[in-house]
Design a protein around this motif. Structure first.
Motif, PDB file in Angstrom:
ATOM      1  N   GLY A 185       0.810  -1.218   0.000  1.00  0.00           N
ATOM      2  CA  GLY A 185       0.000   0.000   0.000  1.00  0.00           C
ATOM      3  C   GLY A 185       0.837   1.257   0.000  1.00  0.00           C
ATOM      4  O   GLY A 185       0.515   2.237  -0.685  1.00  0.00           O
ATOM      5  N   ALA A 186       1.934   1.244   0.758  1.00  0.00           N
ATOM      6  CA  ALA A 186       2.824   2.406   0.781  1.00  0.00           C
ATOM      7  C   ALA A 186       3.425   2.654  -0.592  1.00  0.00           C
ATOM      8  O   ALA A 186       3.566   3.799  -1.033  1.00  0.00           O
ATOM      9  N   SER A 187       3.771   1.576  -1.270  1.00  0.00           N
ATOM     10  CA  SER A 187       4.363   1.711  -2.604  1.00  0.00           C
ATOM     11  C   SER A 187       3.382   2.359  -3.570  1.00  0.00           C
ATOM     12  O   SER A 187       3.730   3.279  -4.323  1.00  0.00           O
ATOM     13  N   LEU A 188       2.144   1.892  -3.563  1.00  0.00           N
ATOM     14  CA  LEU A 188       1.143   2.424  -4.482  1.00  0.00           C
ATOM     15  C   LEU A 188       0.744   3.851  -4.139  1.00  0.00           C
ATOM     16  O   LEU A 188       0.320   4.607  -5.011  1.00  0.00           O
ATOM     17  N   SER A 189       0.869   4.238  -2.859  1.00  0.00           N
ATOM     18  CA  SER A 189       0.481   5.589  -2.468  1.00  0.00           C
ATOM     19  C   SER A 189       1.585   6.614  -2.720  1.00  0.00           C
ATOM     20  O   SER A 189       1.350   7.817  -2.591  1.00  0.00           O
ATOM     21  N   THR A 190       2.773   6.155  -3.076  1.00  0.00           N
ATOM     22  CA  THR A 190       3.850   7.079  -3.448  1.00  0.00           C
ATOM     23  C   THR A 190       3.609   7.549  -4.877  1.00  0.00           C
ATOM     24  O   THR A 190       3.441   6.722  -5.771  1.00  0.00           O
ATOM     25  N   PRO A 191       3.575   8.845  -5.134  1.00  0.00           N
ATOM     26  CA  PRO A 191       3.272   9.333  -6.482  1.00  0.00           C
ATOM     27  C   PRO A 191       4.198   8.730  -7.533  1.00  0.00           C
ATOM     28  O   PRO A 191       5.417   8.638  -7.311  1.00  0.00           O
ATOM     29  N   PRO A 192       3.642   8.307  -8.670  1.00  0.00           N
ATOM     30  CA  PRO A 192       4.475   7.680  -9.708  1.00  0.00           C
ATOM     31  C   PRO A 192       5.658   8.541 -10.146  1.00  0.00           C
ATOM     32  O   PRO A 192       6.750   8.015 -10.398  1.00  0.00           O
ATOM     33  N   PHE A 193       5.477   9.855 -10.216  1.00  0.00           N
ATOM     34  CA  PHE A 193       6.583  10.692 -10.663  1.00  0.00           C
ATOM     35  C   PHE A 193       7.715  10.714  -9.642  1.00  0.00           C
ATOM     36  O   PHE A 193       8.893  10.862 -10.009  1.00  0.00           O
ATOM     37  N   VAL A 194       7.371  10.531  -8.358  1.00  0.00           N
ATOM     38  CA  VAL A 194       8.399  10.458  -7.327  1.00  0.00           C
ATOM     39  C   VAL A 194       9.161   9.142  -7.447  1.00  0.00           C
ATOM     40  O   VAL A 194      10.387   9.110  -7.371  1.00  0.00           O
ATOM     41  N   ARG A 195       8.432   8.055  -7.629  1.00  0.00           N
ATOM     42  CA  ARG A 195       9.079   6.757  -7.797  1.00  0.00           C
ATOM     43  C   ARG A 195      10.126   6.813  -8.905  1.00  0.00           C
ATOM     44  O   ARG A 195      11.229   6.293  -8.757  1.00  0.00           O
ATOM     45  N   LYS A 196       9.769   7.444  -9.999  1.00  0.00           N
ATOM     46  CA  LYS A 196      10.675   7.511 -11.150  1.00  0.00           C
ATOM     47  C   LYS A 196      11.832   8.457 -10.892  1.00  0.00           C
ATOM     48  O   LYS A 196      12.993   8.145 -11.187  1.00  0.00           O
ATOM     49  N   ALA A 197      11.541   9.611 -10.314  1.00  0.00           N
ATOM     50  CA  ALA A 197      12.579  10.618 -10.083  1.00  0.00           C
ATOM     51  C   ALA A 197      13.665  10.100  -9.150  1.00  0.00           C
ATOM     52  O   ALA A 197      14.852  10.371  -9.349  1.00  0.00           O
TER      53      ALA A 197
END
Length: 273
Positions: A185-197
Motif C-alpha cells: 500500500g505504501a508503494s502504491l500511495s507514493t506518487p508515480p513521478f516520485v518513484r521515477k525521479a
C-alpha cells in the motif's frame, strides 16, 4: 508517540514520528524507495522501548511534501535530515539507520554535513550510491523485473510491477501477510513521478565512505533480490570502522523477516558505541 513536521531548506515539509524515552539515544530511521515511516512495523516499536526513535517520511513519501523537482539533488536529501536533527535539538550522539534507498539519503547527509552529530550508521539491505556505472549501486533482479511498470500511472500496470517483488520485503514467513500489504500500500500511495525521479538520479558517495570516522554496521541478506549484497559489501569495504552481519538466504526486509534478530543486532551495535 508524536507526529511532527519541519520545513527543509527548499521549503519541502518533512513529517516524522518520535517515540520512545526522551532521554534515550536518538535513532533516526530512514525508509526505502516508495515506502514510508510505517514500513518499520513492530521493529520500530521494539527499538523505541530503549531508544528515542525518529522515523522519517522521506520527501515525496508518506505525509511529507512532494515537490515537483529536486529529487536528483543530494543537497536536498542532506537538508531534509539536517532539518529533522535540528528540530529535535540533536547536536551529537545520533545513530542513523537506513533501509534500501534510505542509505543513499544518509550518505548524502554525511557527504554534505559530516559526522559531528552522528555516533554511528547502520545500513540494512542498503546502498550508498546510485546510478549507471557507479560502484556499489547494482540493481537486483526483482527491481529489474519491476521496472518500468512501477513508474506507470496506470494502477493496473503499477500493481503488476510491484508484484514482481514477491516476498522480498518480508521473507518467506507464513505470518507476514499484514506486513506485505502495508508495504504494498505504501508503494502504491507514493506518487508515480516520485518513484521515477528517485530512481533516475546519479550520486557517488564513495569518498565519504572512505573517510568516515564513525562506526558502521552493514546488515544484508545474501539472497536480497532488490539491493544485491555486493552493494552492502562495497560499503563495508570502504568504511574504515565497519562491521558486517550477512544473513544467509535472507532477503530485503530484514526487520520483518526476523524482527527479533534485527532488533538485537541493532541494539548491540548502538550499545557498543
Amino acid at each position: 508517540m508524536a507526529i511532527r513536521e519541519v520545513v527543509s531548506a527548499d521549503g519541502t515539509t518533512i513529517v516524522y514520528r518520535v517515540s520512545g524515552p526522551a532521554e534515550g539515544r536518538p535513532l533516526v530511521l530512514l525508509h526505502g524507495w516508495s515506502a514510508n515511516l510505517r514500513s518499520w512495523g513492530r521493529a520500530a516499536e521494539d527499538l523505541a522501548e530503549r531508544y528515542r526513535v525518529i522515523a522519517v517520511d522521506l520527501r515525496g513519501h508518506g505525509y511529507s511534501g512532494a515537490p515537483a523537482t529536486g529529487y536528483d539533488d543530494p543537497k536536498n536529501w542532506a537538508a531534509d535530515l539536517a532539518a529533522v536533527l535540528s528540530a529535535e535539538s540533536i547536536e551529537s550522539g545520533a545513530v542513523l539507520l537506513g533501509w534500501s534507498y534510505g542509505g543513499i539519503a544518509i550518505s548524502d547527509y554525511l557527504t554534505a554535513c559530516g559526522t559531528g552529530a552522528i555516533a554511528g550508521v547502520i545500513y540494512t539491505g542498503s546502498l550508498a550510491n546510485i546510478g549507471p556505472g557507479i560502484p556499489g549501486a547494482g540493481v537486483g533482479p526483482a527491481m529489474e523485473t519491476a521496472i518500468p511498470s512501477v513508474f506507470e500511472e496506470s494502477a493496473g500496470r503499477a500493481m503488476r510491477g510491484f508484484a514482481a517483488f514477491g516476498n522480498s520485503n518480508t521473507g518467506p514467513g507464513a505470518d507476514t501477510g499484514a506486513d506485505a500489504q502495508r508495504l504494498f500500500g505504501a508503494s502504491l500511495s507514493t506518487p508515480p513521478f516520485v518513484r521515477k525521479a528517485l530512481f533516475y538520479r546519479t550520486v557517488d558517495n564513495s569518498e565519504t565512505l572512505r573517510n568516515l570516522d564513525i562506526p558502521v554496521l552493514v546488515l544484508h541478506g545474501t539472497a536480497d533480490p532488490v539491493v544485491p549484497i555486493d552493494n552492502g559489501r562495497y560499503i563495508a569495504e570502504l568504511a574504515p570502522k565497519s562491521r558486517t552481519s550477512f544473513w544467509e538466504d535472507a532477503q530485503h526486509g530484514l526487520f520483518i523477516e526476523d524482527r527479533e534478530r534485527f532488533v538485537r543486532e541493532v541494539g548491540e551495535f548502538i550499545d557498543g558505541l
